[in-house]
Design a protein around this motif. Sequence first.
Motif, PDB file in Angstrom:
ATOM      1  N   ASP A   1       0.846  -1.195   0.000  1.00 23.80           N
ATOM      2  CA  ASP A   1       0.000   0.000   0.000  1.00 23.80           C
ATOM      3  C   ASP A   1       0.880   1.242   0.000  1.00 23.80           C
ATOM      4  OD1 ASP A   1      -2.489  -1.329   0.051  1.00 23.80           O
ATOM      5  OD2 ASP A   1      -2.234  -1.713   2.191  1.00 23.80           O
ATOM      6  N   VAL A   2       0.583   2.169  -0.908  1.00 24.68           N
ATOM      7  CA  VAL A   2       1.319   3.426  -1.007  1.00 24.68           C
ATOM      8  C   VAL A   2       0.343   4.576  -0.801  1.00 24.68           C
ATOM      9  CG1 VAL A   2       3.119   2.514  -2.525  1.00 24.68           C
ATOM     10  CG2 VAL A   2       1.070   3.489  -3.526  1.00 24.68           C
ATOM     11  N   GLU A   3       0.863   5.706  -0.332  1.00 24.91           N
ATOM     12  CA  GLU A   3       0.011   6.867  -0.082  1.00 24.91           C
ATOM     13  C   GLU A   3      -0.207   7.708  -1.329  1.00 24.91           C
ATOM     14  OE1 GLU A   3       1.367   9.158   3.201  1.00 24.91           O
ATOM     15  OE2 GLU A   3       1.592   7.391   4.472  1.00 24.91           O
ATOM     16  N   VAL A   4       0.791   7.764  -2.208  1.00 24.38           N
ATOM     17  CA  VAL A   4       0.705   8.604  -3.404  1.00 24.38           C
ATOM     18  C   VAL A   4       1.162   7.799  -4.608  1.00 24.38           C
ATOM     19  CG1 VAL A   4       1.541  10.692  -4.521  1.00 24.38           C
ATOM     20  CG2 VAL A   4       1.169  10.678  -2.067  1.00 24.38           C
ATOM     21  N   SER A   5       0.403   7.891  -5.678  1.00 21.11           N
ATOM     22  CA  SER A   5       0.783   7.272  -6.955  1.00 21.11           C
ATOM     23  C   SER A   5       0.466   8.269  -8.061  1.00 21.11           C
ATOM     24  CB  SER A   5       0.017   5.965  -7.171  1.00 21.11           C
ATOM     25  OG  SER A   5      -1.345   6.233  -7.444  1.00 21.11           O
ATOM     26  N   SER A   6       0.679   7.853  -9.291  1.00 23.20           N
ATOM     27  CA  SER A   6       0.372   8.752 -10.406  1.00 23.20           C
ATOM     28  C   SER A   6      -1.120   9.059 -10.485  1.00 23.20           C
ATOM     29  CB  SER A   6       0.855   8.137 -11.714  1.00 23.20           C
ATOM     30  OG  SER A   6       0.190   6.907 -11.956  1.00 23.20           O
ATOM     31  N   ALA A   7      -1.957   8.231  -9.873  1.00 24.93           N
ATOM     32  CA  ALA A   7      -3.401   8.467  -9.895  1.00 24.93           C
ATOM     33  C   ALA A   7      -3.839   9.515  -8.879  1.00 24.93           C
ATOM     34  CB  ALA A   7      -4.148   7.167  -9.627  1.00 24.93           C
ATOM     35  N   SER A   8      -2.998   9.785  -7.866  1.00 27.96           N
ATOM     36  CA  SER A   8      -3.405  10.736  -6.841  1.00 27.96           C
ATOM     37  C   SER A   8      -2.443  11.917  -6.675  1.00 27.96           C
ATOM     38  CB  SER A   8      -3.533  10.021  -5.489  1.00 27.96           C
ATOM     39  OG  SER A   8      -2.295   9.493  -5.086  1.00 27.96           O
ATOM     40  N   HIS A   9      -1.308  11.910  -7.334  1.00 29.64           N
ATOM     41  CA  HIS A   9      -0.348  13.000  -7.195  1.00 29.64           C
ATOM     42  C   HIS A   9      -0.843  14.225  -7.970  1.00 29.64           C
ATOM     43  CE1 HIS A   9       3.355  15.312  -7.420  1.00 29.64           C
ATOM     44  NE2 HIS A   9       3.795  14.584  -6.415  1.00 29.64           N
ATOM     45  N   PRO A  10      -0.833  15.411  -7.356  1.00 28.93           N
ATOM     46  CA  PRO A  10      -1.366  16.608  -8.025  1.00 28.93           C
ATOM     47  C   PRO A  10      -0.687  16.939  -9.347  1.00 28.93           C
ATOM     48  CG  PRO A  10      -1.018  17.053  -5.707  1.00 28.93           C
ATOM     49  CD  PRO A  10      -0.433  15.700  -5.987  1.00 28.93           C
ATOM     50  N   PHE A  11       0.589  16.652  -9.478  1.00 29.66           N
ATOM     51  CA  PHE A  11       1.285  16.958 -10.731  1.00 29.66           C
ATOM     52  C   PHE A  11       0.723  16.132 -11.881  1.00 29.66           C
ATOM     53  CE2 PHE A  11       4.662  16.156 -13.823  1.00 29.66           C
ATOM     54  CZ  PHE A  11       4.999  17.452 -14.167  1.00 29.66           C
TER      55      PHE A  11
END
Length: 88
Positions: A47-57
Motif C-alpha cells: 500500500d502506497v500513499e501517493v501514486s500517479s493516480a493521486s499526485h497533483p502533478f
Amino acid sequence: MKQAIHPEYRPVVFRDSGAGYSFLTRSTRTAEKTVTWEDGQQYPVIDVEVSSASHPFYTGKATVLDTAGRVEKFRRRYGSAGTAPAKA
C-alpha cells in the motif's frame, strides 16, 4: 552478476488506496499481505500513499504559485534591487 547476493525480483501489486488504483509490476520489495489480481493469481500487495493516480502533478490539480505577487511583496518590504547595502 554474482549469485546469491541480490534480492529476489518478483511480481508485486502496488495499491493506492486513496485513489482506488492498483498496478502490477516487478520489484524486490516484500509484503506479508497478498491480493488476487485480475489474472486470478495471488501477489504480494504494498500500500502506497501517493501514486500517479493521486499526485497533483499527474492529475492536473497542482496549484500554481503567484510568484509575481511574491516578488512585489518582497520589493515593497525590502525596497528595490538597486538599494542593497554595499559590502564592507
